[in-house]
Scaffold this motif. Sequence first.
Motif, PDB file in Angstrom:
ATOM      1  N   VAL A   4       0.845  -1.187   0.000  1.00 34.43           N
ATOM      2  CA  VAL A   4       0.000   0.000   0.000  1.00 34.43           C
ATOM      3  C   VAL A   4       0.883   1.239   0.000  1.00 34.43           C
ATOM      4  CG1 VAL A   4      -1.764   1.293   1.255  1.00 34.43           C
ATOM      5  CG2 VAL A   4      -1.852  -1.208   1.203  1.00 34.43           C
ATOM      6  N   VAL A   5       0.594   2.146  -0.944  1.00 31.88           N
ATOM      7  CA  VAL A   5       1.329   3.405  -1.047  1.00 31.88           C
ATOM      8  C   VAL A   5       0.306   4.528  -1.166  1.00 31.88           C
ATOM      9  CG1 VAL A   5       2.966   4.744  -2.427  1.00 31.88           C
ATOM     10  CG2 VAL A   5       3.233   2.260  -2.258  1.00 31.88           C
ATOM     11  N   GLY A   6       0.355   5.492  -0.290  1.00 31.22           N
ATOM     12  CA  GLY A   6      -0.557   6.628  -0.371  1.00 31.22           C
ATOM     13  C   GLY A   6      -2.017   6.242  -0.242  1.00 31.22           C
ATOM     14  N   GLY A   7      -2.302   5.172   0.469  1.00 31.23           N
ATOM     15  CA  GLY A   7      -3.686   4.768   0.700  1.00 31.23           C
ATOM     16  C   GLY A   7      -4.266   3.820  -0.331  1.00 31.23           C
ATOM     17  N   VAL A   8      -3.516   3.535  -1.410  1.00 37.61           N
ATOM     18  CA  VAL A   8      -3.987   2.571  -2.409  1.00 37.61           C
ATOM     19  C   VAL A   8      -2.897   1.532  -2.648  1.00 37.61           C
ATOM     20  CG1 VAL A   8      -5.569   4.154  -3.589  1.00 37.61           C
ATOM     21  CG2 VAL A   8      -3.218   3.981  -4.357  1.00 37.61           C
ATOM     22  N   SER A   9      -3.307   0.359  -3.098  1.00 35.99           N
ATOM     23  CA  SER A   9      -2.349  -0.706  -3.387  1.00 35.99           C
ATOM     24  C   SER A   9      -1.607  -0.399  -4.684  1.00 35.99           C
ATOM     25  CB  SER A   9      -3.087  -2.039  -3.525  1.00 35.99           C
ATOM     26  OG  SER A   9      -3.872  -2.033  -4.711  1.00 35.99           O
ATOM     27  N   ALA A  10      -0.625  -1.229  -5.006  1.00 28.11           N
ATOM     28  CA  ALA A  10       0.108  -1.067  -6.258  1.00 28.11           C
ATOM     29  C   ALA A  10      -0.843  -1.198  -7.448  1.00 28.11           C
ATOM     30  CB  ALA A  10       1.229  -2.099  -6.340  1.00 28.11           C
ATOM     31  N   VAL A  11      -1.792  -2.112  -7.367  1.00 28.45           N
ATOM     32  CA  VAL A  11      -2.793  -2.256  -8.434  1.00 28.45           C
ATOM     33  C   VAL A  11      -3.632  -0.984  -8.522  1.00 28.45           C
ATOM     34  CG1 VAL A  11      -4.866  -3.509  -9.166  1.00 28.45           C
ATOM     35  CG2 VAL A  11      -2.884  -4.769  -8.314  1.00 28.45           C
ATOM     36  N   GLY A  12      -4.048  -0.476  -7.368  1.00 30.32           N
ATOM     37  CA  GLY A  12      -4.833   0.760  -7.343  1.00 30.32           C
ATOM     38  C   GLY A  12      -4.062   1.925  -7.930  1.00 30.32           C
ATOM     39  N   ALA A  13      -2.784   2.012  -7.605  1.00 30.70           N
ATOM     40  CA  ALA A  13      -1.953   3.084  -8.159  1.00 30.70           C
ATOM     41  C   ALA A  13      -1.853   2.959  -9.672  1.00 30.70           C
ATOM     42  CB  ALA A  13      -0.565   3.053  -7.521  1.00 30.70           C
ATOM     43  N   GLY A  14      -1.766   1.732 -10.150  1.00 28.13           N
ATOM     44  CA  GLY A  14      -1.728   1.510 -11.603  1.00 28.13           C
ATOM     45  C   GLY A  14      -3.024   1.936 -12.270  1.00 28.13           C
ATOM     46  N   LEU A  15      -4.145   1.587 -11.660  1.00 28.51           N
ATOM     47  CA  LEU A  15      -5.441   1.994 -12.208  1.00 28.51           C
ATOM     48  C   LEU A  15      -5.568   3.512 -12.207  1.00 28.51           C
ATOM     49  CD1 LEU A  15      -7.755  -0.664 -10.515  1.00 28.51           C
ATOM     50  CD2 LEU A  15      -7.105  -0.561 -12.927  1.00 28.51           C
ATOM     51  N   TYR A  16      -5.136   4.127 -11.120  1.00 28.47           N
ATOM     52  CA  TYR A  16      -5.202   5.584 -11.010  1.00 28.47           C
ATOM     53  C   TYR A  16      -4.334   6.245 -12.085  1.00 28.47           C
ATOM     54  CZ  TYR A  16      -5.192  10.240  -8.933  1.00 28.47           C
ATOM     55  OH  TYR A  16      -5.332  11.592  -8.724  1.00 28.47           O
ATOM     56  N   SER A  17      -3.175   5.646 -12.371  1.00 27.37           N
ATOM     57  CA  SER A  17      -2.286   6.207 -13.390  1.00 27.37           C
ATOM     58  C   SER A  17      -2.888   6.110 -14.787  1.00 27.37           C
ATOM     59  CB  SER A  17      -0.918   5.532 -13.359  1.00 27.37           C
ATOM     60  OG  SER A  17      -0.981   4.227 -13.905  1.00 27.37           O
ATOM     61  N   LEU A  18      -3.872   5.224 -14.972  1.00 28.71           N
ATOM     62  CA  LEU A  18      -4.582   5.114 -16.252  1.00 28.71           C
ATOM     63  C   LEU A  18      -5.683   6.154 -16.386  1.00 28.71           C
ATOM     64  CD1 LEU A  18      -4.953   1.233 -16.513  1.00 28.71           C
ATOM     65  CD2 LEU A  18      -3.431   2.695 -17.870  1.00 28.71           C
ATOM     66  N   GLY A  19      -5.892   6.939 -15.315  1.00 27.12           N
ATOM     67  CA  GLY A  19      -6.910   7.984 -15.371  1.00 27.12           C
ATOM     68  C   GLY A  19      -8.217   7.606 -14.706  1.00 27.12           C
ATOM     69  N   ILE A  20      -8.237   6.470 -14.006  1.00 26.72           N
ATOM     70  CA  ILE A  20      -9.448   6.051 -13.310  1.00 26.72           C
ATOM     71  C   ILE A  20      -9.568   6.865 -12.025  1.00 26.72           C
ATOM     72  CG2 ILE A  20     -10.578   4.101 -12.164  1.00 26.72           C
ATOM     73  CD1 ILE A  20      -9.194   2.320 -14.289  1.00 26.72           C
ATOM     74  N   PRO A  21     -10.739   7.467 -11.764  1.00 23.65           N
ATOM     75  CA  PRO A  21     -10.904   8.292 -10.558  1.00 23.65           C
ATOM     76  C   PRO A  21     -10.650   7.485  -9.282  1.00 23.65           C
ATOM     77  CG  PRO A  21     -12.781   8.557 -12.033  1.00 23.65           C
ATOM     78  CD  PRO A  21     -11.951   7.422 -12.575  1.00 23.65           C
ATOM     79  N   LYS A  22     -10.090   8.166  -8.263  1.00 28.53           N
ATOM     80  CA  LYS A  22      -9.705   7.490  -7.024  1.00 28.53           C
ATOM     81  C   LYS A  22     -10.893   6.784  -6.366  1.00 28.53           C
ATOM     82  CE  LYS A  22      -6.881   7.881  -2.959  1.00 28.53           C
ATOM     83  NZ  LYS A  22      -5.920   8.670  -2.222  1.00 28.53           N
ATOM     84  N   ASP A  23     -12.101   7.379  -6.411  1.00 28.44           N
ATOM     85  CA  ASP A  23     -13.280   6.717  -5.838  1.00 28.44           C
ATOM     86  C   ASP A  23     -13.538   5.373  -6.510  1.00 28.44           C
ATOM     87  OD1 ASP A  23     -13.627   8.883  -4.161  1.00 28.44           O
ATOM     88  OD2 ASP A  23     -15.276   9.744  -5.318  1.00 28.44           O
ATOM     89  N   SER A  24     -13.373   5.330  -7.836  1.00 23.95           N
ATOM     90  CA  SER A  24     -13.566   4.080  -8.568  1.00 23.95           C
ATOM     91  C   SER A  24     -12.457   3.094  -8.246  1.00 23.95           C
ATOM     92  CB  SER A  24     -13.615   4.349 -10.072  1.00 23.95           C
ATOM     93  OG  SER A  24     -14.738   5.139 -10.401  1.00 23.95           O
ATOM     94  N   VAL A  25     -11.234   3.591  -8.084  1.00 24.70           N
ATOM     95  CA  VAL A  25     -10.098   2.724  -7.741  1.00 24.70           C
ATOM     96  C   VAL A  25     -10.368   2.004  -6.430  1.00 24.70           C
ATOM     97  CG1 VAL A  25      -7.670   2.730  -7.021  1.00 24.70           C
ATOM     98  CG2 VAL A  25      -8.370   4.015  -9.053  1.00 24.70           C
ATOM     99  N   VAL A  26     -10.889   2.729  -5.451  1.00 23.23           N
ATOM    100  CA  VAL A  26     -11.200   2.122  -4.150  1.00 23.23           C
ATOM    101  C   VAL A  26     -12.231   1.005  -4.334  1.00 23.23           C
ATOM    102  CG1 VAL A  26     -12.228   2.555  -1.879  1.00 23.23           C
ATOM    103  CG2 VAL A  26     -10.559   4.158  -2.827  1.00 23.23           C
TER     104      VAL A  26
END
Length: 64
Positions: A4-26
């Motif tokens: 977990v980095v910055g409140g999201v997992s590595a997968v979540g960070a990857g999704l966020y880097s694709l432009g997926i909103p943080k609420d959706s990432v969670v």
Amino acid sequence: ETIVVGGVSAVGAGLYSLGIPKDSVVQYETDLKAKKFVVVAHGTPQELKRANEIMNGRLATSTR
């Protein structure tokens, strides 16, 4: 084990880097922990529509 980095997992960070909103990432992370899966697709609108139809089982098994 989940990193977990910055409140999201590595997968979540990857999704966020694709432009997926943080609420959706969670929500996606929650789904993944519940043994569900996420499919990310890129293509033209027609290709994405066809992929969606295939994933939802709406296409006939024969393409004749």
